[in-house]
Motif scaffolding. Structure first.
Motif, PDB file in Angstrom:
ATOM      1  N   ALA A 151       0.828  -1.207   0.000  1.00 40.69           N
ATOM      2  CA  ALA A 151       0.000   0.000   0.000  1.00 40.69           C
ATOM      3  C   ALA A 151       0.860   1.254   0.000  1.00 40.69           C
ATOM      4  CB  ALA A 151      -0.935  -0.004   1.217  1.00 40.69           C
ATOM      5  N   ALA A 152       1.986   1.224   0.717  1.00 40.49           N
ATOM      6  CA  ALA A 152       2.871   2.393   0.754  1.00 40.49           C
ATOM      7  C   ALA A 152       3.605   2.580  -0.566  1.00 40.49           C
ATOM      8  CB  ALA A 152       3.863   2.241   1.904  1.00 40.49           C
ATOM      9  N   THR A 153       3.810   1.515  -1.330  1.00 42.95           N
ATOM     10  CA  THR A 153       4.545   1.587  -2.585  1.00 42.95           C
ATOM     11  C   THR A 153       3.642   1.929  -3.758  1.00 42.95           C
ATOM     12  OG1 THR A 153       6.014  -0.142  -1.717  1.00 42.95           O
ATOM     13  CG2 THR A 153       6.163   0.319  -4.065  1.00 42.95           C
ATOM     14  N   ALA A 154       2.364   1.635  -3.671  1.00 39.54           N
ATOM     15  CA  ALA A 154       1.454   1.856  -4.793  1.00 39.54           C
ATOM     16  C   ALA A 154       1.395   3.334  -5.158  1.00 39.54           C
ATOM     17  CB  ALA A 154       0.068   1.342  -4.434  1.00 39.54           C
ATOM     18  N   PRO A 155       1.531   3.676  -6.436  1.00 36.34           N
ATOM     19  CA  PRO A 155       1.455   5.075  -6.859  1.00 36.34           C
ATOM     20  C   PRO A 155       0.012   5.586  -6.797  1.00 36.34           C
ATOM     21  CG  PRO A 155       1.704   3.644  -8.767  1.00 36.34           C
ATOM     22  CD  PRO A 155       1.821   2.773  -7.564  1.00 36.34           C
ATOM     23  N   PRO A 156      -0.186   6.882  -6.818  1.00 33.51           N
ATOM     24  CA  PRO A 156      -1.550   7.428  -6.790  1.00 33.51           C
ATOM     25  C   PRO A 156      -2.373   6.892  -7.969  1.00 33.51           C
ATOM     26  CG  PRO A 156       0.050   9.168  -6.399  1.00 33.51           C
ATOM     27  CD  PRO A 156       0.828   7.957  -6.798  1.00 33.51           C
ATOM     28  N   GLY A 157      -3.623   6.599  -7.678  1.00 32.62           N
ATOM     29  CA  GLY A 157      -4.511   6.072  -8.717  1.00 32.62           C
ATOM     30  C   GLY A 157      -4.603   4.568  -8.730  1.00 32.62           C
ATOM     31  N   VAL A 158      -3.692   3.870  -8.052  1.00 34.08           N
ATOM     32  CA  VAL A 158      -3.716   2.405  -7.998  1.00 34.08           C
ATOM     33  C   VAL A 158      -4.300   1.984  -6.651  1.00 34.08           C
ATOM     34  CG1 VAL A 158      -2.354   0.291  -8.059  1.00 34.08           C
ATOM     35  CG2 VAL A 158      -1.738   2.219  -9.539  1.00 34.08           C
ATOM     36  N   THR A 159      -5.384   1.222  -6.688  1.00 37.10           N
ATOM     37  CA  THR A 159      -6.062   0.786  -5.474  1.00 37.10           C
ATOM     38  C   THR A 159      -5.459  -0.523  -4.983  1.00 37.10           C
ATOM     39  OG1 THR A 159      -8.113   1.740  -6.345  1.00 37.10           O
ATOM     40  CG2 THR A 159      -8.302   0.265  -4.453  1.00 37.10           C
TER      41      THR A 159
END
Length: 233
Positions: A151-159
């Motif tokens: 969750a901390a690595t996911a870029p904005p827009g990726v759920t």
């Protein structure tokens, strides 16, 4: 009607002409005059019949050895058994360690099915409405630390979504994570992924609904960081 020969003899009326190569045909008044010729013809027919019969019988030299087909069959059977033994014979590991075991079969890479999952309020949630997404199957392992890292690595827009097969979605195990439930097990059934205790599988799905990668065992973030970033593109 036939034409008469040079001496005025011709075929009787009503009969066809005889072949010219036969020459002159004379029919004797006494049939016994043809007895010698009849015996000669019968002799020639008997000789021809014996020759035809002798040609049909295989001689000793042309007769195949009765054991040859059995020998060919035994050789073919031996070759087949040798090949099976080479394939099924257990081999020891050259490295001395445990053999490599694939915990999951190859999952299909293609469009994700249009599934409706269940949210914390028991309301249906269309899975495709969350794309692009990283879907983590946590029914065999909560794996809170690994989920929090994703969750901390996911870029904005990726759920980042966690899915369990229980009736209730439960609560989020990390900030930015959306918990969902799949009581019917439709997602694992589509992917042919069985649950293994202590492991959490992850699915990377782009915004078009295409399953671009399956991570059988969610491990270090370096294993999937680049693919996770590409989902936002």
């Amino acid at each position: 009607m036939g034409m008469p020969d040079a001496e005025g003899h011709g075929p009787p009326d009503g009969l066809p002409d005889l072949p010219p190569e036969w020459g002159r045909v004379v029919v004797p008044d006494d049939a016994s005059a043809l007895a010698e010729e009849a015996r000669q013809v019968r002799r020639e027919l008997r000789v021809a019949r014996r020759q035809a019969t002798s040609r049909q019988r295989p001689g000793p030299a042309g007769r195949a050895a009765p054991g040859l087909p059995v020998l060919v069959l035994l050789v073919a059977l031996l070759i087949t058994l040798t090949g099976l033994a080479a394939v099924t014979w257990p081999r020891s590991s050259r490295s001395g360690g445990a053999p490599t075991v694939l915990p999951y079969p190859t999952a299909p890479i293609g469009p994700l099915p249009a599934l409706d999952l269940v949210g914390p309020d028991d309301a249906p949630v269309p899975l495709r409405s969350l794309l692009p997404a990283m879907i983590i199957l946590v029914d065999a392992c909560v794996c809170a630390e690994e989920v929090g890292t994703a969750a901390a690595t996911a870029p904005p827009g990726v759920t980042v979504v966690t899915v369990t097969e229980s009736r209730s979605a439960g609560s989020a195990t990390a900030p930015g994570v959306r918990p969902l439930a799949d009581p019917a097990g439709g997602l694992r059934s589509y992917l042919h992924l069985s649950a293994h205790p202590g492991t959490a599988a992850a699915l990377l799905v782009d915004r078009r609904g295409t399953l671009v990668r399956v991570v059988p065992d969610l491990g270090p973030v370096t294993d999937y960081r680049d693919d996770l970033v590409r989902l936002a593109g």
